[in-house]
Design a protein around this motif. Structure first.
Motif, PDB file in Angstrom:
ATOM      1  N   TYR A  23       0.706  -1.066   0.082  1.00 35.22           N
ATOM      2  CA  TYR A  23       0.091   0.005   0.017  1.00 35.22           C
ATOM      3  C   TYR A  23       0.928   1.375  -0.037  1.00 35.22           C
ATOM      4  N   GLU A  27       1.201   4.328  -2.939  1.00 33.51           N
ATOM      5  CA  GLU A  27       0.629   5.785  -2.593  1.00 33.51           C
ATOM      6  C   GLU A  27       2.048   6.263  -2.823  1.00 33.51           C
ATOM      7  N   LYS A  31       2.411   9.427  -5.547  1.00 34.37           N
ATOM      8  CA  LYS A  31       3.173  10.910  -5.452  1.00 34.37           C
ATOM      9  C   LYS A  31       4.181  11.088  -6.425  1.00 34.37           C
ATOM     10  N   LEU A  53      -6.886   6.323  -1.627  1.00 38.24           N
ATOM     11  CA  LEU A  53      -6.133   6.955  -2.777  1.00 38.24           C
ATOM     12  C   LEU A  53      -6.857   7.910  -3.776  1.00 38.24           C
ATOM     13  N   TYR A  56      -5.746  10.492  -6.189  1.00 36.83           N
ATOM     14  CA  TYR A  56      -4.871  10.696  -7.495  1.00 36.83           C
ATOM     15  C   TYR A  56      -5.770  10.141  -8.628  1.00 36.83           C
ATOM     16  N   GLU A 218       5.995   4.018   5.737  1.00 38.01           N
ATOM     17  CA  GLU A 218       5.949   5.230   4.701  1.00 38.01           C
ATOM     18  C   GLU A 218       7.477   5.585   4.370  1.00 38.01           C
TER      19      GLU A 218
END
Ligand SMILES: NC(=O)c1ccc[n+]([C@@H]2O[C@H](COP(=O)([O-])OP(=O)(O)OC[C@H]3O[C@@H](n4cnc5c(N)ncnc54)[C@H](OP(=O)(O)O)[C@@H]3O)[C@@H](O)[C@H]2O)c1
Length: 278
Positions: A23, A27, A31, A53, A56, A218
């Motif tokens: 995931y 993401e 980005k 998400l 996007y 992240e």
């Protein structure tokens, strides 16, 4: 050098995209400007993850595939390339954890984990390479583990699959270099994801306890995409102190071996006390 434009306008598939590292990588790819096919085996889970998400827009797509099923992987990858017109990235990330005493493992357990962690990656590579060869470009990123370069006791089943992923990916990296294809092996260590209470069957057991010292997912995703853009082969996440431990293990460093013996002792003690591997 990190190539910040490496993903812009490119198309990639991420397996196991509804959770954890998959995931976070999805993401981070979004980005950085990519079109991302988020693949998962559960239509509900993958739809929910993609909905998170939705900012996007139509760069977020979904794909249903159980990576232990060759026909589903083949169809998913070929269908994506046909729909998008190309396939620039394949992140073979889906997988299951597995810490258990050797004595407790049945032959069925060995088969289950090999299907989930090794055949899954073979199916993905098998389907994607011909497409990428036709294009003359593409980057396949296979998720191994720190257990795919250092063998942790009580993880013989898991480590077998991850060493397989590392070895295969590194071979292909050199084999296809002159054809414009790139390969990277991700070796995560202790990343904060829901993997910590999952068994080799992918089911959850007991309460999820993420270790306090686990690395933020992240940050892991960002580091992975930076290093992939540099065409790095083996990508250890986080890099320190795991890179030194790996080098030490390969060179037969006594201190690293002592740590592995200690880990074996502690895990056996914990197992004998609780009778379970969690
Ligand atoms: N977190 C760490 O510290 C760590 C360390 C070393 C290696 N890794 C590796 O990193 C990868 C991602 O793990 P994670 O930590 O992000 O764990 P996670 O949050 O549990 O995510 C695993 C993902 O793989 C999917 N998956 C499992 N079996 C599948 C199958 N047969 N078909 C399709 N999808 C399947 C899961 O889907 P469901 O939700 O449907 O089960 C989930 O989306 C794995 O390969 C793991 O071995 C993680």
């Amino acid at each position: 050098m990190v190539d910040s434009a490496y993903y812009t306008g490119r198309t990639g598939i991420v397996t196991g995209a509804n959770s954890g590292i998959g995931y976070a990588v999805s993401e981070e790819l979004l980005k950085r400007g990519a079109v991302v096919y988020m693949a998962g085996r559960s239509p509900e889970k993958i739809a929910k993850a993609a909905a998170r998400l939705s900012a996007y827009g139509d760069r977020v797509r979904t794909l249903i595939m159980d990576v232990t099923k060759q026909e589903q992987v083949q169809k998913g990858i070929e269908g994506t390339a046909a729909e998008a017109g190309r396939l620039d990235f394949l992140f073979n990330n889906a997988g299951v954890g597995g810490t258990m005493p050797f004595e407790q493992a049945t032959l069925e357990d060995w088969k289950t984990i090999i299907d989930a962690n090794l055949w899954s990656v073979i199916y993905g590579v098998h389907a994607a390479v011909p497409i990428m060869l036709r294009q003359g470009s593409g980057h396949i990123v296979n998720t191994s583990s720190i257990a795919g370069i250092i063998p942790p006791p009580f993880q013989a089943l898991y480590s077998l699959t991850k060493y397989g992923v590392t070895g295969m990916t590194e071979c292909l990296r050199y084999e296809f270099a002159e054809k414009g294809l790139h390969f990277s092996t991700i070796c995560p260590a202790n990343i904060a994801t829901p993997i910590f209470n999952k068994g080799i069957d992918g089911r959850t057991y007991g309460e999820l306890k993420i270790p306090d010292d686990a690395y933020p997912v992240e940050k892991a995703a960002s580091l992975i995409l930076d290093r992939v853009s540099e065409w790095k082969g083996i990508i250890i996440v986080p890099e320190d102190p795991n890179t030194d431990a790996w080098k030490g293990y390969v060179l037969g460093d006594r201190a690293v071996e002592e740590r592995l013996y200690r880990m074996a002792h502690d895990r056996r003690e914990a197992f004998e006390k609780s009778g379970t591997y969690f």
